[in-house]
Design a protein around this motif. Structure first.
Motif, PDB file in Angstrom:
ATOM      1  N   GLY A 155       0.819  -1.207   0.000  1.00  9.77           N
ATOM      2  CA  GLY A 155       0.000   0.000   0.000  1.00  9.77           C
ATOM      3  C   GLY A 155       0.847   1.249   0.000  1.00  9.77           C
ATOM      4  N   GLN A 156       0.746   2.030  -1.055  1.00 10.33           N
ATOM      5  CA  GLN A 156       1.561   3.235  -1.198  1.00 10.33           C
ATOM      6  C   GLN A 156       0.738   4.522  -1.146  1.00 10.33           C
ATOM      7  N   THR A 157      -0.562   4.430  -1.243  1.00 11.30           N
ATOM      8  CA  THR A 157      -1.406   5.629  -1.309  1.00 11.30           C
ATOM      9  C   THR A 157      -2.280   5.683  -0.072  1.00 11.30           C
ATOM     10  N   PHE A 158      -2.357   6.871   0.515  1.00 10.95           N
ATOM     11  CA  PHE A 158      -3.070   7.030   1.785  1.00 10.95           C
ATOM     12  C   PHE A 158      -3.817   8.363   1.804  1.00 10.95           C
ATOM     13  N   GLN A 159      -4.952   8.329   2.467  1.00 12.05           N
ATOM     14  CA  GLN A 159      -5.572   9.566   2.937  1.00 12.05           C
ATOM     15  C   GLN A 159      -5.055   9.795   4.343  1.00 12.05           C
ATOM     16  N   MET A 197       4.186  13.276  17.961  1.00 10.20           N
ATOM     17  CA  MET A 197       3.426  13.538  16.726  1.00 10.20           C
ATOM     18  C   MET A 197       3.397  12.274  15.876  1.00 10.20           C
ATOM     19  N   ASP A 198       3.122  11.174  16.495  1.00 12.51           N
ATOM     20  CA  ASP A 198       3.141   9.891  15.789  1.00 12.51           C
ATOM     21  C   ASP A 198       1.834   9.695  15.019  1.00 12.51           C
ATOM     22  N   TYR A 199       1.746   8.627  14.265  1.00  9.48           N
ATOM     23  CA  TYR A 199       0.537   8.329  13.501  1.00  9.48           C
ATOM     24  C   TYR A 199       0.286   6.832  13.518  1.00  9.48           C
ATOM     25  N   ILE A 200      -0.936   6.478  13.185  1.00 12.85           N
ATOM     26  CA  ILE A 200      -1.316   5.079  13.055  1.00 12.85           C
ATOM     27  C   ILE A 200      -1.869   4.863  11.661  1.00 12.85           C
ATOM     28  N   VAL A 201      -1.800   3.634  11.217  1.00 10.75           N
ATOM     29  CA  VAL A 201      -2.344   3.272   9.902  1.00 10.75           C
ATOM     30  C   VAL A 201      -3.530   2.353  10.119  1.00 10.75           C
ATOM     31  N   LYS A 202      -4.647   2.683   9.500  1.00 16.23           N
ATOM     32  CA  LYS A 202      -5.849   1.866   9.648  1.00 16.23           C
ATOM     33  C   LYS A 202      -6.661   1.897   8.358  1.00 16.23           C
ATOM     34  N   ASP A 203      -7.604   0.982   8.273  1.00 12.86           N
ATOM     35  CA  ASP A 203      -8.518   0.948   7.140  1.00 12.86           C
ATOM     36  C   ASP A 203      -9.693   1.886   7.388  1.00 12.86           C
ATOM     37  N   LYS A 204     -10.145   2.474   6.347  1.00 19.82           N
ATOM     38  CA  LYS A 204     -11.288   3.371   6.450  1.00 19.82           C
ATOM     39  C   LYS A 204     -12.574   2.559   6.375  1.00 19.82           C
ATOM     40  N   LEU A 205     -13.543   2.908   7.203  1.00 20.63           N
ATOM     41  CA  LEU A 205     -14.816   2.204   7.183  1.00 20.63           C
ATOM     42  C   LEU A 205     -15.553   2.473   5.873  1.00 20.63           C
ATOM     43  N   LEU A 206     -16.395   1.523   5.494  1.00 24.07           N
ATOM     44  CA  LEU A 206     -17.166   1.680   4.257  1.00 24.07           C
ATOM     45  C   LEU A 206     -18.055   2.909   4.324  1.00 24.07           C
ATOM     46  N   LEU A 207     -18.686   3.129   5.484  1.00 21.81           N
ATOM     47  CA  LEU A 207     -19.564   4.286   5.631  1.00 21.81           C
ATOM     48  C   LEU A 207     -18.773   5.584   5.533  1.00 21.81           C
ATOM     49  N   GLU A 208     -17.544   5.577   6.056  1.00 24.03           N
ATOM     50  CA  GLU A 208     -16.704   6.760   5.940  1.00 24.03           C
ATOM     51  C   GLU A 208     -16.383   7.063   4.487  1.00 24.03           C
ATOM     52  N   SER A 251      -1.863  11.242  14.459  1.00 24.07           N
ATOM     53  CA  SER A 251      -2.414  11.353  13.110  1.00 24.07           C
ATOM     54  C   SER A 251      -2.849   9.970  12.639  1.00 24.07           C
ATOM     55  N   ILE A 252      -3.703   9.971  11.621  1.00 24.21           N
ATOM     56  CA  ILE A 252      -4.245   8.705  11.122  1.00 24.21           C
ATOM     57  C   ILE A 252      -3.977   8.627   9.624  1.00 24.21           C
ATOM     58  N   PHE A 253      -3.396   7.516   9.193  1.00 27.21           N
ATOM     59  CA  PHE A 253      -3.207   7.231   7.777  1.00 27.21           C
ATOM     60  C   PHE A 253      -4.218   6.154   7.389  1.00 27.21           C
ATOM     61  N   TYR A 254      -5.124   6.499   6.464  1.00 26.32           N
ATOM     62  CA  TYR A 254      -6.121   5.534   5.984  1.00 26.32           C
ATOM     63  C   TYR A 254      -5.586   4.900   4.710  1.00 26.32           C
ATOM     64  N   ASN A 255      -5.394   3.574   4.750  1.00 27.32           N
ATOM     65  CA  ASN A 255      -4.840   2.929   3.567  1.00 27.32           C
ATOM     66  C   ASN A 255      -5.927   2.286   2.726  1.00 27.32           C
TER      67      ASN A 255
END
Length: 927
Positions: free
Chosen positions: A751-755, A815-826, A840-844
């Motif tokens: 996964g290279q692209t994130f919101q 100032m760390d971040y986590i990577v998670k999946d975005k919910l379908l509803l989101e 911060s949150i990185f949505y993959n």
């Protein structure tokens, strides 16, 4: 003025026509000239103004014997009016003929002396009850002129009396014609032509009715609907059936007219085909097209008054009927009512309110009246003429019909009064049209309901967008900016609502009108299209506002290219001012950053379709293939039209429906082609950009909002990208054989692209460094730049690069971040439920196709590519608005392409400047 004649008292000696004439003066004792002008003669009873012999009334002039010998002195012979001969002189005074029968009946002679009454060449008994004395005036309301008509003065009283006493059909018809010439004047007190007609109508109920029509008396013409207000509404209740495809009787309106002259004589039955009512000249085919069912017909032209006086010297009156087949297959005639917009009514009827409208419906009409406007001499030019300047036949469809049932047509006529002064230079604009209409109230109600429902949903959707925008900006305060942002979101969503309604309306009418056999719908009239045009204008205005807001947001994004490349070894470097040489880390090449910046600059205006091909394809199908012919207001669904056939007027709804359907269909095919074939097998610039970032060891950090943006992870799995060709090929080979780690941000992922949704603390730290970075937008010329500014910008660039790379590497624990999946509803709502307070949150996009994620997520706000829907709708609306204004698909296509290129140029130019400003890439290297 084309030939010469001898003056009074002169006879002709020779004449070769024209000006070749020789005259000779008559002697004093033979001062008169014969009727043929060749001889002199003695006139015992005086001369006329022309120098010829005159005789008294009831005498005839005799100048020659039976065998043609010229008399020396003319004779005036008295016609014998006694019972043996009952003769009187004819109108020219040359022969004795039997006198009019009314003289014989009343006085048993050819003399109508007192107490008998002579009027209009007829003799009436003084003991008989005659109708009131008529007023021989004609009112020309538009000019404010009331004339004493020579025709009325001669014929009104006699026609009324003969109609009243003898029920003479010709006299009754003549009286009715004079009433029609007086614009069916309805007056409770006047004894004009219509007043006399009403007097006779009311008092002749004993005569019975014609064809069971209560207001059509025997021997009287049918002029009005009903003998009291309120009955006229009953004439529009009889439906008959028509279709677009079938026999000649089913697809054509079979109009037939009974014609009469001014004197009341029946002339003939005439079918309207051939242009009986069309004053403008045209081909037979085009004239007949007026009566093809479902074809809206319009014809207009300017006609000179001199031509009107020549072609319509004597008025012809028409009673119009519609021929149709009954249930038993037998042909029937149905009377067509006339709505005379010039009808003159008195205060008595005006005061009756709405019932007055029923009296507007009449039966008989004429095209040109050049007779009633003659004041003194019927042989002279009229002072005023009255012309039917606008004739409209309206056909109304029965509500909820499925088999082509219509109400009987209504013919509407507007007359123009013309004061004749110089006929050669005067002209009148005349028009003839056939319109089809139906009750559009139900469709309007459904449209209003749809607009209300979708408009309400648009409000809710805009509120959700505003809430998402507030979260992405990291603000929770509802201020003026929030309200303005909501209004901008709502403008875009409401534009989509109007677009859906207009496209649905256009395609609905296109399909259901053109494809029907038995008529169930007819097109809205131009006056009924105003709401549609308003919706279209609103859609364009609001979409233009959204488009401008989209441009502004894309031109103000924050973007930075993170260079992961590290120095390879050390180099010796001279220290200025010290004269010594020290070792330092080898510099990292900037060319990879410039290269990525150029590639990003190139894809800013890449679209999912080819705009030029889109415009040319739409124009090709409209103008070359002939889809534009589907927008004509006729029943034909053919794509071709003969040059000799009548071309119906355009429907604005159909023009939009055809063009919008073609735009959407061609765009959809283009998107399918590029997504399924071209981007898979030829070139996919967006995916290639992601691969290029990885091969260049450059990541893209992009913020479209204060606390929201996108991240493309381009860190090379090989450690270095600044290598020679041999090492680059070896790296690619190792990656192809899975001999190295995957490209993803997380271990063992690709996964290279994130919101990204960053914390407020992270944003503040970014802004502190960014202020130094953008304090100067970059050197305009490297040689002219001050050393301090250049060093300061370079230091800020290195600081930002180091900070962002360390942020990605989890160096800053605060100032760390986590990577998670975005919910379908989101994903559906386009907003994030979690607020990045501490981290911060990185949505993959691991759980969905990477390609779809790149297309729909990374580019949704910052590139043209992700806003194809908005751009396509704006292009369609721009094309349609220009077309509706100019009625030209070609002009609309040209202007649409020009606006695409203009906005693309603006987007490229300003986007390039923003890119140079935010990334410290010198603008001169962006090509």
């Amino acid at each position: 003025g084309s030939s010469c004649v001898c003056q009074p008292g002169y006879r002709m000696v020779s004449s070769s026509g024209g000006s070749s004439i020789i005259c000779e003066k008559c002697p004093e004792n033979m001062s008169g000239v014969t009727q043929d002008g060749w001889n002199c003669i003695i006139c015992p009873k005086g001369l006329t103004s022309e120098g010829k012999c005159r005789c008294l009334n009831n005498e005839i002039l005799v100048e020659r014997t039976v065998d043609g010998i010229l008399l020396n002195e003319a004779l005036c012979l008295h016609c014998n009016g006694s019972e043996q001969s009952f003769s009187a002189s004819d109108a020219s005074g040359n022969r004795c003929v039997r006198c009019e029968q009314s003289f014989v009946n009343v006085s048993k002679s050819c003399d109508c002396s007192s107490p008998n009454i002579l009027t209009g060449g007829l003799c009436f008994s003084g003991s008989e009850s005659l109708p009131p004395k008529g007023v021989a005036t004609v009112r020309f309301g538009q000019l404010g002129i009331t004339l004493t008509s020579a025709w009325f003065l001669k014929n009104l009283q006699s026609s009324a009396s003969a109609c009243w006493l003898y029920s003479n059909r010709t006299a009754c018809q003549a009286l009715g014609n004079m009433c029609v010439m007086n614009m069916n004047s309805l007056s409770s007190s006047s004894t004009d032509a219509c007043g006399l007609f009403q007097y006779i109508y009311v008092n002749t109920a004993r005569l019975g009715v014609v064809h069971s029509i209560a207001f059509w008396r025997h021997n009287l013409p049918w002029l009005y609907y009903g003998d009291q207000p309120g009955l006229a509404s009953q004439v529009l209740e009889f439906p008959t059936i028509f279709s677009f495809k079938g026999t000649d009787k089913d697809v054509k309106l079979q109009f037939i007219a009974a014609s009469f002259d001014a004197a009341g004589n029946f002339l003939k039955w005439q079918r309207l085909e051939g242009g009986i009512l069309q004053l403008c000249p045209d081909t037979q085919t085009k004239l007949n097209a007026a009566y093809a069912f479902g074809t809206t017909y319009q014809q207009s032209c300017k006609i000179s008054v001199s031509k009107i006086l020549l072609d319509f010297a004597n008025p012809i009156f028409y009673d119009l009927f519609l021929e149709y087949n009954g249930d038993n297959g037998q042909p029937y005639l149905w009377a067509v009512p006339v709505l005379n917009l010039n009808l003159q009514y008195s205060e008595m009827f005006v005061n009756q309110g709405s019932s007055m409208n029923n009296w507007l419906l009449t039966r008989r009409f004429f095209l040109v009246d050049a007779l009633s406007g003659k004041e003194n001499d019927l042989g002279k030019q009229p002072r005023v003429i009255r012309i039917a300047s606008k004739i409209t036949i309206s056909i109304r469809l029965v509500s909820h019909t499925q088999r082509g049932a219509i109400y009987p047509p209504l013919i509407t006529i507007a007359y123009t009064d013309v004061l004749v002064q110089n006929p050669e230079t005067q002209s009148v604009m005349v028009s003839f049209s056939v319109n089809y209409e139906m009750n559009q109230s139900e469709a309007q109600i459904q449209t209003d309901i749809t607009l209300g429902v979708l408009g309400g949903l648009a409000v809710l959707w805009s509120l959700l967008k505003t809430a998402g925008w507030k979260r992405r900006t990291g603000s929770s305060i509802i201020d003026l900016q929030t309200v303005l942002k909501f209004l901008l979101f709502y403008a875009g969503d409401l534009a989509n609502v109007f677009f859906i309604i207009t496209v649905g309306t256009g395609i609905y009418w296109l399909v259901f009108f053109k494809a029907q056999q038995f008529v169930s719908v007819v097109l809205p009239l131009p006056s009924q299209e105003e709401d549609f045009v308003t919706y279209l204008a609103c859609a364009f205005s609001l979409k233009a506002l959204q488009f401008l807001q989209l441009l502004v947001s894309q031109l103000t994004i924050d973007i930075f290219f993170i260079d992961w490349e590290r120095p390879k070894g050390k180099v010796l470097k001279a220290v200025e001012g010290e004269g010594v040489i020290k070792s330092a880390a080898a510099p990292v090449s900037i060319w990879r950053t410039y290269f990525i910046a150029n590639e990003w600059n190139e894809i800013q205006t890449v679209r999912k379709i080819n705009p030029l091909f889109q415009v040319l394809a739409v124009l090709f199908f409209l103008e070359v293939v002939g889809f534009s012919n589907l927008a004509l207001m006729d029943s034909s669904s053919s794509l071709t039209r003969s040059s000799e056939s009548y071309i119906a007027p355009w429907s604005r709804i159909l023009r939009f429906g055809v063009s919008a359907a073609l735009w959407l269909a061609i765009a959809f095919l283009q998107i399918i082609f590029f997504a399924v074939f071209y981007e898979r097998f030829v070139e996919d610039k967006i995916s290639q950009f992601v691969d290029l970032c990885c091969m260049s060891n450059i990541s893209v950090f992009l913020l479209s909002h204060s606390c929201f943006g996108y991240y493309i992870h381009g860190r090379s799995v090989h450690g270095h990208a600044d290598t020679n060709m041999e090492e680059m090929n070896m790296n690619l080979k190792r990656e192809a054989e899975n001999l190295c780690s995957q490209r993803g941000l997380l271990p063992n992922t690709d996964g290279q692209t994130f919101q990204i949704s960053i914390s407020r603390k992270m944003r503040l730290h970014y802004d502190r460094i960014h202020e130094t970075l953008t304090r100067k937008r970059g050197p305009a010329r490297l040689l002219d730049s001050s050393t301090n500014t250049f060093e300061q910008s370079t230091r800020a660039y290195n600081t930002m690069n180091k900070f962002l790379s360390s942020f990605i590497d989890h160096v800053h624990k605060e100032m760390d971040y986590i990577v998670k999946d975005k919910l379908l509803l989101e994903r559906i709502l386009g907003m994030e439920f979690m607020e990045p307070i501490e981290k911060s949150i990185f949505y993959n996009g691991k759980k969905i196709c990477d390609l779809v994620f790149v297309l729909l997520q990374v580019c949704s706000d910052v590139l043209y590519y992700g806003n194809e829907t908005a751009l396509l709708i704006f292009d369609i609306l721009f094309f349609s608005v220009v077309d509706l204004a100019s009625q030209s698909f070609v002009l609309a296509a040209i202007l649409t392409y020009l606006q695409q290129e203009i906005f693309r140029f603006i987007r490229n130019t300003l986007g390039q400047k923003n890119l140079a400003s935010k990334t410290l890439v010198d603008e001169r290297f962006l090509i």
